[in-house]
Scaffold this motif. Structure first.
Motif, PDB file in Angstrom:
ATOM      1  N   ALA A 126       4.998  12.043  -5.207  1.00 31.11           N
ATOM      2  CA  ALA A 126       5.851  11.265  -4.309  1.00 31.11           C
ATOM      3  C   ALA A 126       5.023  10.095  -3.804  1.00 31.11           C
ATOM      4  O   ALA A 126       3.816  10.223  -3.598  1.00 31.11           O
ATOM      5  CB  ALA A 126       6.360  12.127  -3.153  1.00 31.11           C
ATOM      6  N   LEU A 127       5.666   8.961  -3.605  1.00 32.71           N
ATOM      7  CA  LEU A 127       4.982   7.758  -3.142  1.00 32.71           C
ATOM      8  C   LEU A 127       5.431   7.444  -1.723  1.00 32.71           C
ATOM      9  O   LEU A 127       6.601   7.146  -1.473  1.00 32.71           O
ATOM     10  CB  LEU A 127       5.276   6.581  -4.075  1.00 32.71           C
ATOM     11  CG  LEU A 127       4.795   6.737  -5.511  1.00 32.71           C
ATOM     12  CD1 LEU A 127       5.174   5.518  -6.338  1.00 32.71           C
ATOM     13  CD2 LEU A 127       3.286   6.971  -5.555  1.00 32.71           C
ATOM     14  N   MET A 128       4.485   7.528  -0.789  1.00 35.64           N
ATOM     15  CA  MET A 128       4.768   7.352   0.628  1.00 35.64           C
ATOM     16  C   MET A 128       4.271   5.987   1.092  1.00 35.64           C
ATOM     17  O   MET A 128       3.231   5.504   0.660  1.00 35.64           O
ATOM     18  CB  MET A 128       4.097   8.464   1.435  1.00 35.64           C
ATOM     19  CG  MET A 128       4.373   8.435   2.925  1.00 35.64           C
ATOM     20  SD  MET A 128       3.622   9.859   3.777  1.00 35.64           S
ATOM     21  CE  MET A 128       1.872   9.502   3.535  1.00 35.64           C
ATOM     22  N   THR A 129       5.027   5.370   1.984  1.00 38.49           N
ATOM     23  CA  THR A 129       4.641   4.095   2.558  1.00 38.49           C
ATOM     24  C   THR A 129       5.037   4.057   4.028  1.00 38.49           C
ATOM     25  O   THR A 129       5.872   4.848   4.478  1.00 38.49           O
ATOM     26  CB  THR A 129       5.308   2.926   1.802  1.00 38.49           C
ATOM     27  OG1 THR A 129       4.844   1.689   2.345  1.00 38.49           O
ATOM     28  CG2 THR A 129       6.816   2.996   1.920  1.00 38.49           C
ATOM     29  N   ARG A 130       4.409   3.149   4.753  1.00 42.73           N
ATOM     30  CA  ARG A 130       4.739   2.965   6.168  1.00 42.73           C
ATOM     31  C   ARG A 130       4.677   1.480   6.479  1.00 42.73           C
ATOM     32  O   ARG A 130       3.642   0.836   6.312  1.00 42.73           O
ATOM     33  CB  ARG A 130       3.776   3.725   7.083  1.00 42.73           C
ATOM     34  CG  ARG A 130       4.054   3.507   8.573  1.00 42.73           C
ATOM     35  CD  ARG A 130       3.091   4.258   9.455  1.00 42.73           C
ATOM     36  NE  ARG A 130       3.263   5.700   9.340  1.00 42.73           N
ATOM     37  CZ  ARG A 130       2.590   6.591  10.083  1.00 42.73           C
ATOM     38  NH1 ARG A 130       1.692   6.168  10.966  1.00 42.73           N
ATOM     39  NH2 ARG A 130       2.796   7.877   9.915  1.00 42.73           N
ATOM     40  N   MET A 181       0.841  -1.202   0.000  1.00 41.28           N
ATOM     41  CA  MET A 181       0.000   0.000   0.000  1.00 41.28           C
ATOM     42  C   MET A 181       0.875   1.250   0.000  1.00 41.28           C
ATOM     43  O   MET A 181       1.761   1.409   0.840  1.00 41.28           O
ATOM     44  CB  MET A 181      -0.930   0.003   1.217  1.00 41.28           C
ATOM     45  CG  MET A 181      -1.950  -1.105   1.206  1.00 41.28           C
ATOM     46  SD  MET A 181      -3.098  -0.996   2.607  1.00 41.28           S
ATOM     47  CE  MET A 181      -4.094  -2.464   2.326  1.00 41.28           C
ATOM     48  N   TRP A 182       0.589   2.135  -0.951  1.00 43.38           N
ATOM     49  CA  TRP A 182       1.327   3.383  -1.105  1.00 43.38           C
ATOM     50  C   TRP A 182       0.338   4.547  -1.041  1.00 43.38           C
ATOM     51  O   TRP A 182      -0.784   4.447  -1.523  1.00 43.38           O
ATOM     52  CB  TRP A 182       2.068   3.421  -2.430  1.00 43.38           C
ATOM     53  CG  TRP A 182       3.070   2.319  -2.604  1.00 43.38           C
ATOM     54  CD1 TRP A 182       2.809   1.047  -3.013  1.00 43.38           C
ATOM     55  CD2 TRP A 182       4.480   2.400  -2.394  1.00 43.38           C
ATOM     56  NE1 TRP A 182       3.965   0.322  -3.068  1.00 43.38           N
ATOM     57  CE2 TRP A 182       5.024   1.126  -2.698  1.00 43.38           C
ATOM     58  CE3 TRP A 182       5.348   3.419  -1.985  1.00 43.38           C
ATOM     59  CZ2 TRP A 182       6.381   0.852  -2.601  1.00 43.38           C
ATOM     60  CZ3 TRP A 182       6.700   3.139  -1.892  1.00 43.38           C
ATOM     61  CH2 TRP A 182       7.206   1.874  -2.194  1.00 43.38           C
ATOM     62  N   THR A 183       0.783   5.646  -0.450  1.00 39.97           N
ATOM     63  CA  THR A 183      -0.029   6.860  -0.411  1.00 39.97           C
ATOM     64  C   THR A 183       0.565   7.882  -1.371  1.00 39.97           C
ATOM     65  O   THR A 183       1.629   8.455  -1.100  1.00 39.97           O
ATOM     66  CB  THR A 183      -0.085   7.456   1.007  1.00 39.97           C
ATOM     67  OG1 THR A 183      -0.625   6.490   1.905  1.00 39.97           O
ATOM     68  CG2 THR A 183      -0.957   8.704   1.033  1.00 39.97           C
ATOM     69  N   PRO A 184      -0.064   8.119  -2.510  1.00 41.53           N
ATOM     70  CA  PRO A 184       0.455   9.105  -3.459  1.00 41.53           C
ATOM     71  C   PRO A 184       0.306  10.527  -2.905  1.00 41.53           C
ATOM     72  O   PRO A 184      -0.740  10.882  -2.359  1.00 41.53           O
ATOM     73  CB  PRO A 184      -0.412   8.903  -4.699  1.00 41.53           C
ATOM     74  CG  PRO A 184      -1.081   7.577  -4.507  1.00 41.53           C
ATOM     75  CD  PRO A 184      -1.248   7.414  -3.037  1.00 41.53           C
ATOM     76  N   VAL A 185       1.339  11.312  -3.054  1.00 41.86           N
ATOM     77  CA  VAL A 185       1.322  12.719  -2.651  1.00 41.86           C
ATOM     78  C   VAL A 185       1.517  13.556  -3.908  1.00 41.86           C
ATOM     79  O   VAL A 185       2.621  13.599  -4.470  1.00 41.86           O
ATOM     80  CB  VAL A 185       2.422  13.021  -1.612  1.00 41.86           C
ATOM     81  CG1 VAL A 185       2.345  14.492  -1.194  1.00 41.86           C
ATOM     82  CG2 VAL A 185       2.293  12.112  -0.398  1.00 41.86           C
ATOM     83  N   GLU A 243       7.099   5.959  11.351  1.00 45.87           N
ATOM     84  CA  GLU A 243       7.586   6.965  10.423  1.00 45.87           C
ATOM     85  C   GLU A 243       7.176   6.625   8.996  1.00 45.87           C
ATOM     86  O   GLU A 243       7.149   5.456   8.604  1.00 45.87           O
ATOM     87  CB  GLU A 243       9.114   7.087  10.497  1.00 45.87           C
ATOM     88  CG  GLU A 243       9.627   7.579  11.848  1.00 45.87           C
ATOM     89  CD  GLU A 243      11.130   7.746  11.848  1.00 45.87           C
ATOM     90  OE1 GLU A 243      11.750   7.424  10.801  1.00 45.87           O
ATOM     91  OE2 GLU A 243      11.675   8.197  12.859  1.00 45.87           O
ATOM     92  N   ASP A 244       6.876   7.674   8.226  1.00 44.72           N
ATOM     93  CA  ASP A 244       6.579   7.509   6.813  1.00 44.72           C
ATOM     94  C   ASP A 244       7.878   7.502   6.019  1.00 44.72           C
ATOM     95  O   ASP A 244       8.823   8.223   6.336  1.00 44.72           O
ATOM     96  CB  ASP A 244       5.680   8.648   6.318  1.00 44.72           C
ATOM     97  CG  ASP A 244       4.312   8.627   6.977  1.00 44.72           C
ATOM     98  OD1 ASP A 244       3.822   7.521   7.269  1.00 44.72           O
ATOM     99  OD2 ASP A 244       3.740   9.708   7.195  1.00 44.72           O
ATOM    100  N   CYS A 245       7.910   6.678   4.999  1.00 45.73           N
ATOM    101  CA  CYS A 245       9.070   6.604   4.115  1.00 45.73           C
ATOM    102  C   CYS A 245       8.618   6.844   2.683  1.00 45.73           C
ATOM    103  O   CYS A 245       7.448   6.615   2.342  1.00 45.73           O
ATOM    104  CB  CYS A 245       9.760   5.242   4.237  1.00 45.73           C
ATOM    105  SG  CYS A 245      10.468   4.933   5.880  1.00 45.73           S
ATOM    106  N   PHE A 246       9.541   7.300   1.849  1.00 42.52           N
ATOM    107  CA  PHE A 246       9.204   7.662   0.482  1.00 42.52           C
ATOM    108  C   PHE A 246      10.079   6.886  -0.501  1.00 42.52           C
ATOM    109  O   PHE A 246      11.254   6.615  -0.240  1.00 42.52           O
ATOM    110  CB  PHE A 246       9.394   9.166   0.254  1.00 42.52           C
ATOM    111  CG  PHE A 246       8.492  10.020   1.091  1.00 42.52           C
ATOM    112  CD1 PHE A 246       7.250  10.407   0.614  1.00 42.52           C
ATOM    113  CD2 PHE A 246       8.875  10.419   2.365  1.00 42.52           C
ATOM    114  CE1 PHE A 246       6.407  11.191   1.385  1.00 42.52           C
ATOM    115  CE2 PHE A 246       8.034  11.204   3.138  1.00 42.52           C
ATOM    116  CZ  PHE A 246       6.798  11.587   2.648  1.00 42.52           C
ATOM    117  N   LEU A 247       9.459   6.546  -1.647  1.00 35.81           N
ATOM    118  CA  LEU A 247      10.200   5.902  -2.718  1.00 35.81           C
ATOM    119  C   LEU A 247      11.272   6.855  -3.231  1.00 35.81           C
ATOM    120  O   LEU A 247      10.992   8.034  -3.473  1.00 35.81           O
ATOM    121  CB  LEU A 247       9.244   5.521  -3.854  1.00 35.81           C
ATOM    122  CG  LEU A 247       9.853   4.767  -5.035  1.00 35.81           C
ATOM    123  CD1 LEU A 247      10.255   3.360  -4.621  1.00 35.81           C
ATOM    124  CD2 LEU A 247       8.877   4.716  -6.213  1.00 35.81           C
ATOM    125  N   SER A 248      12.483   6.355  -3.414  1.00 34.38           N
ATOM    126  CA  SER A 248      13.612   7.205  -3.789  1.00 34.38           C
ATOM    127  C   SER A 248      14.478   6.500  -4.821  1.00 34.38           C
ATOM    128  O   SER A 248      14.468   5.278  -4.956  1.00 34.38           O
ATOM    129  CB  SER A 248      14.468   7.538  -2.557  1.00 34.38           C
ATOM    130  OG  SER A 248      13.689   8.068  -1.512  1.00 34.38           O
TER     131      SER A 248
END
Length: 287
Positions: A190-194, A175-179, A200-205
């Motif tokens: 940006a694609l955020m996941t936890r 599950m990813w949260t698009p920003v 803490e939230d982390c982002f695809l990089s």
């Protein structure tokens, strides 16, 4: 002779179109014209620099609704890259179902700009879908998406930040949260996941300092959005156009039928007046 000419003409009512039967000569001319008609009428003449149809190709996402359906993710550094699974020719010895076991990477795209970049292979396309139906507009889980590859596996990130594409079902790791970041450009996202158990939230990089040949490695360990966490997401223009048309307000017969209600109301009001006049016997035509 005059009678024959008269009956050859059809009686037309106001608003009807006149349809004239074509003879053999007319049909031949019409057929000849259709052959000489240019094929680029709707796409614009390439010699004159005409624009192509707005429903062709891929366009940057503008709203969260554009994230439902086929997607492609691009990254712009000195060159343009596209998120992709390893090409099939690089894994011919493996079954297609095992391609998803190899981590996705950002592959370089030759001779293109970020504006014109489009996926050219099926490995570069992911299908986005909302993971959980939203119960409330502010429900954060209602904004989560999953991204499915052509192998049927889902893009995921574990608690160590490793990005993979091997899960065959959707779980918390998929599950990813698009920003959406419109201030960073068209389609910027940006694609955020936890990870489960993490606060803490982390982002695809992407790792631009660890280049491997013609590709960039990816991970999901960044705690904030920076240059390496911003991508350009594109969706199919035809599907966006279809969504816009389907979501536009339609003329409902129930909405535009006040005449029936008003007629009924007017009739009941008239009957009331007639009953009253009948009781008063002031009008003999009431009976």
């Amino acid at each position: 002779m005059e009678y024959q000419e008269t009956r050859a003409k059809k009686l037309l009512f106001k608003g009807e179109k006149c349809t004239v039967r074509r003879g053999k000569v007319d049909k031949a001319k019409h057929k000849h014209k259709s052959k000489t008609k240019p094929n680029n009428q709707h796409r614009g003449d390439t010699n004159t620099g005409g624009d192509r149809d707005a429903s062709d190709g891929w366009v940057p996402v503008m709203t969260s609704s554009d994230l439902d359906g086929p997607l492609a993710f691009f990254f712009r550094d000195e060159l343009v890259y596209v998120l992709s699974l390893p090409p099939q020719e690089d894994t011919q010895a493996q079954a297609i179902s095992e391609v998803g076991l190899m981590p996705p990477v950002f592959l370089i795209l030759e001779n293109t700009s970020l504006t014109e970049a489009e996926p050219s292979r099926i490995e570069q396309v992911f299908v986005g879908r909302k993971s959980i139906p939203a119960t409330e507009p502010t429900d954060p889980e209602g904004r989560m998406h999953s991204f499915k590859s052509y192998t049927g596996t889902y893009l995921s990130a574990d608690r160590h930040g490793n990005v993979e594409c091997k899960a065959v079902a959707i779980g918390p790791l998929e599950m990813w949260t698009p920003v959406l970041l419109p201030e960073r450009g068209d389609g910027a996202i940006a694609l955020m996941t936890r990870s489960p158990g993490s606060s803490e939230d982390c982002f695809l990089s992407v790792e631009t300092h660890k280049t491997t040949g013609r590709q960039l490695q990816v991970h999901a360990g960044a705690s904030s959005i920076g240059f390496c966490q911003v991508f350009t997401a594109k969706c199919q223009a035809a599907l966006r156009k279809k969504r816009i048309v389907s979501s536009s307000p339609r003329i409902d017969n129930d909405i535009y039928s006040p005449s029936a209600n008003s007629t009924k109301s007017s009739k009941s009001h008239t009957e009331t007046l007639l009953d009253r006049r009948e009781k008063l016997k002031s009008d003999r035509y009431c009976k």
